[in-house]
Structures are given as structure tokens and as C-alpha cells.
Motif scaffolding. Structure first.
Motif, PDB file in Angstrom:
ATOM      1  N   VAL A  52     -41.973 -38.886  22.880  1.00 47.67           N
ATOM      2  CA  VAL A  52     -41.352 -38.989  24.203  1.00 47.67           C
ATOM      3  C   VAL A  52     -42.476 -38.916  25.230  1.00 47.67           C
ATOM      4  O   VAL A  52     -43.452 -38.182  25.042  1.00 47.67           O
ATOM      5  N   ALA A  53     -42.359 -39.750  26.243  1.00 52.12           N
ATOM      6  CA  ALA A  53     -43.392 -39.783  27.282  1.00 52.12           C
ATOM      7  C   ALA A  53     -44.758 -40.118  26.687  1.00 52.12           C
ATOM      8  O   ALA A  53     -45.789 -39.705  27.216  1.00 52.12           O
ATOM      9  N   GLY A  54     -44.763 -40.851  25.569  1.00 50.94           N
ATOM     10  CA  GLY A  54     -46.020 -41.287  24.983  1.00 50.94           C
ATOM     11  C   GLY A  54     -46.688 -40.263  24.077  1.00 50.94           C
ATOM     12  O   GLY A  54     -47.791 -40.500  23.590  1.00 50.94           O
ATOM     13  N   GLU A  55     -46.026 -39.133  23.827  1.00 50.59           N
ATOM     14  CA  GLU A  55     -46.619 -38.061  23.021  1.00 50.59           C
ATOM     15  C   GLU A  55     -45.760 -37.770  21.800  1.00 50.59           C
ATOM     16  O   GLU A  55     -44.527 -37.690  21.900  1.00 50.59           O
ATOM     17  N   GLN A  56     -46.401 -37.515  20.673  1.00 56.64           N
ATOM     18  CA  GLN A  56     -45.683 -37.063  19.488  1.00 56.64           C
ATOM     19  C   GLN A  56     -45.022 -35.717  19.766  1.00 56.64           C
ATOM     20  O   GLN A  56     -45.646 -34.812  20.347  1.00 56.64           O
ATOM     21  N   VAL A  57     -43.791 -35.562  19.304  1.00 56.76           N
ATOM     22  CA  VAL A  57     -43.102 -34.290  19.519  1.00 56.76           C
ATOM     23  C   VAL A  57     -43.839 -33.163  18.801  1.00 56.76           C
ATOM     24  O   VAL A  57     -43.893 -32.026  19.287  1.00 56.76           O
ATOM     25  N   SER A  58     -44.456 -33.452  17.658  1.00 59.69           N
ATOM     26  CA  SER A  58     -45.193 -32.389  16.950  1.00 59.69           C
ATOM     27  C   SER A  58     -46.301 -31.824  17.835  1.00 59.69           C
ATOM     28  O   SER A  58     -46.581 -30.616  17.809  1.00 59.69           O
ATOM     29  N   ILE A  59     -46.924 -32.676  18.614  1.00 61.72           N
ATOM     30  CA  ILE A  59     -47.978 -32.209  19.528  1.00 61.72           C
ATOM     31  C   ILE A  59     -47.363 -31.434  20.691  1.00 61.72           C
ATOM     32  O   ILE A  59     -47.866 -30.378  21.094  1.00 61.72           O
ATOM     33  N   LEU A  60     -46.239 -31.952  21.207  1.00 63.87           N
ATOM     34  CA  LEU A  60     -45.566 -31.223  22.300  1.00 63.87           C
ATOM     35  C   LEU A  60     -45.183 -29.814  21.837  1.00 63.87           C
ATOM     36  O   LEU A  60     -45.365 -28.838  22.570  1.00 63.87           O
ATOM     37  N   ARG A  61     -44.679 -29.707  20.602  1.00 62.56           N
ATOM     38  CA  ARG A  61     -44.280 -28.389  20.107  1.00 62.56           C
ATOM     39  C   ARG A  61     -45.492 -27.460  19.974  1.00 62.56           C
ATOM     40  O   ARG A  61     -45.399 -26.259  20.264  1.00 62.56           O
ATOM     41  N   GLU A  62     -46.629 -28.008  19.513  1.00 66.13           N
ATOM     42  CA  GLU A  62     -47.843 -27.189  19.412  1.00 66.13           C
ATOM     43  C   GLU A  62     -48.260 -26.634  20.778  1.00 66.13           C
ATOM     44  O   GLU A  62     -48.862 -25.575  20.870  1.00 66.13           O
ATOM     45  N   ARG A  63     -47.910 -27.393  21.816  1.00 65.25           N
ATOM     46  CA  ARG A  63     -48.214 -26.930  23.184  1.00 65.25           C
ATOM     47  C   ARG A  63     -47.122 -26.022  23.734  1.00 65.25           C
ATOM     48  O   ARG A  63     -47.166 -25.633  24.899  1.00 65.25           O
ATOM     49  N   GLY A  64     -46.123 -25.764  22.925  1.00 73.91           N
ATOM     50  CA  GLY A  64     -45.061 -24.861  23.366  1.00 73.91           C
ATOM     51  C   GLY A  64     -43.958 -25.540  24.162  1.00 73.91           C
ATOM     52  O   GLY A  64     -43.120 -24.865  24.766  1.00 73.91           O
ATOM     53  N   ILE A  65     -43.959 -26.868  24.186  1.00 72.46           N
ATOM     54  CA  ILE A  65     -42.927 -27.605  24.932  1.00 72.46           C
ATOM     55  C   ILE A  65     -41.761 -27.881  23.993  1.00 72.46           C
ATOM     56  O   ILE A  65     -41.939 -28.511  22.949  1.00 72.46           O
TER      57      ILE A  65
END
Lengths: 72, 72, 72, 72, 72, 72
Positions: free
Chosen positions: F54-67
């Protein structure tokens, strides 16, 4: 062999824009995955504004309120 | 319980052909998987020629060039 | 160019059965629509029994009760 | 982030009913999964009666015979 | 608001390649349609080689014969 | 006859939550459209975090950032 499906709201996407989406998606797959572009299919699925909802609201109603998905 | 979705280009598929696709797909599932045909659904999704691309080209443009997907 | 997607419950469909589904669906499209079979794609999507529901009930629960989708 | 797709036969579903489906599906996801409703999308896909089959029969033919999917 | 679904065979696509597909598809939509990239979703659906067929043959069998979809 | 597909990220949705989604979606369709619930199918499609963007980013990466996509 990949198949790319693009679902979007039916809001005046032109034939030229569709061709750009098809060309761009095919090149993306070819570049990232090294796939023969001849085997990639792209399908564009235009959805009526009454038939798409986000945040619990019909997009047709959001548009009436002036809310768009366009870039700022 | 299976669901069969057939996506194809909108190029004059007749009501009779659609019925043959529905009947044939249901029988195929029934024969191969031993499933009760009463529980199988078939959905045919016709896609405008401007909205389908292969090899990076809109099918509408391929058709204008005389390129079809018909059997030789 | 057609794309056939077959969604079914993950209940031990064998590799051979999958090949029969692929062959049968491709022939069906070829016979009914006169399409070049070389351009037809078939995708089989197996769904876990906990992830499919009918009549408001998980299929995994229906199976525990002895209710199947098999032919009688 | 969930995406809910509702496929149904094109039989006079009103704009108001579509809004109720969108609102209801979004609330369901929000309640069961604790998801921010702002991130849930709902897409309604209306399918022509000639293009949907069940039990090997076109729904348009079933309707001509008086067979509906309505609650009894 | 667009949703891009990429179906491809499960053949070792890396996490990095998936991120490139997600980034590339989102930029494509943003560039061609002027859509806010924050609203675009991309879903990658990897399909087992036994579950994908082309030209009536399972891809797993095609691969055993040395037939790939790679660029020449 | 409707078919409801729910795509969501694979993040520990329990069997009980899936049953609640199936029951709730079936009731929603039944209530809004007056459809026989016995004919409604619900399919839940869980997508790996590396495979959703979403928004050009993998959700796995977003989750690692706490999003997260959780309700605030």
C-alpha cells in the motif's frame, strides 16, 4: 505468464491511458522478473462509482462531496 | 462448491455459447472431482478490447492489425 | 486469450486431476469459442476449508458434520 | 486494508442497497478484525444473468422458469 | 484507490522483487492516472506450478521439459 | 447466489474470526438483498505480508516500522 489485473473507478480513463497502463505493467513484469513480455496479460476492470466503497462510503457520494483520489 | 470464472474479450459471444461454457465447465468439475453439479457456479466476465492487453499491446489495436486469438 | 480460474476447496485434489481440469477447460474454450488453445490460461485456486463458507457456515465445520459436496 | 468483493447477479440492486452492502461489510471487518474502517475497500461486481450459471444452467434461463435465489 | 493484482507462478520471486513490483505498479498508476499513491493497493498472488496451465498443459510439466517464460 | 471474497493480510486471523466473517457476510447479503442465505458463498483469501503493498510499500516493511491497520 503473469496476469496483471487493475481495478479502478470508472472516471473517464482514456483509451490512451489504458494503453499506457498495459505497456507499463508489462514492462514492469519484464524488468523485475525477466519474463518474456509476450506472455504477460493485463486486464483493466473499471468499476462504477456506486459499486466501490472506501471507509464505508460509496465513492459516488465521496465525489459529490468533492473528495477525490487524485494526487494533491 | 467450486466457482469457475471465465475471463474473455467481449467479441460477440452469444447467449448459446455462454450456456455451452456454463454446462461444459460444470460437467468438467463434476467428472474430474466427483462434485455435485448443483453446487458449481460459473461466471463469465467479458472484458472490453481496450481493457485487455497482451505482450504490452491493447487487444483492440491487435484486432485492428488483423491479429486474432482464433484457431488457425 | 481467455483466462479460466477454478476456485475449489483444498481437499486432496491430485496433480493428475489438476492436469485434467487444465486440459478440459482449455478444450472447452477452444471448442465453444474457436480460440487458439495456446493462448488459454487456467489457474486453480485451492482454498482452505476454514476459509470457505456456504450458507453462513465454514466448510470445515460442514465436513466435520459429514456434509460434503460430492455427487450422491 | 481488507478488500471485500461482492459478486451478484445484475437484478435491480439499488444505489441505496449498494451503500448498505458497503457500510455493512466495512463494519463487519472492523468489528471482527479490529481494522481501521478507513482502510477497507468494498467492490460490488454485478454480473449479467446470461453470464452466471449454477448447476449447469444460465441464471437467465432459471429466472424464465420462475426459479429465484430469494428467501422463501 | 486502484487495486493491482499480479498473478504469477511461484518460482522463487524474492522479497526484494516483490517490493519492486509493488513500488513500480504504484508509480505507474500514479503517473498515468494522477492518483494519490497512498491509496493504491498491490496484491501479489503466487500460484503453484501444478495449479497453472497454459495451452492445456500444467506449467510444472512444461518446466520439466525445459520450457520457461523467461526472456530469450 | 452471491459470492463474497474477503482479501486480507495473513496476520493471525483465527478460525473463530473467519466463522464470524462468513456468518456476518452471509447475513448482510440476506438482509440487504433478501437472498436465500443457503446460496451465498464466502471465500477468505489471506495474503502474506510480503505480497501486499500500500502506498508503494510492502506491508511487511510497514509492520516492521510499527505501522498497522488496526483501529486507533
Amino acid at each position: 505468464m503473469p496476469i496483471v489485473t487493475i481495478e479502478l473507478t470508472r472516471e473517464g480513463v482514456t483509451r490512451q491511458q489504458k494503453q499506457e497502463l498495459i505497456k507499463g505493467a508489462t514492462e514492469l513484469i519484464s524488468n523485475v522478473l525477466n519474463k518474456d513480455p509476450g506472455l504477460t496479460h493485463v486486464i483493466i476492470d473499471e468499476v462504477d462509482l456506486d459499486n466501490w466503497g472506501v471507509a464505508g462510503e460509496q465513492v459516488s457520494i465521496l465525489r459529490e462531496r468533492g473528495i477525490t483520489a487524485d494526487k494533491k
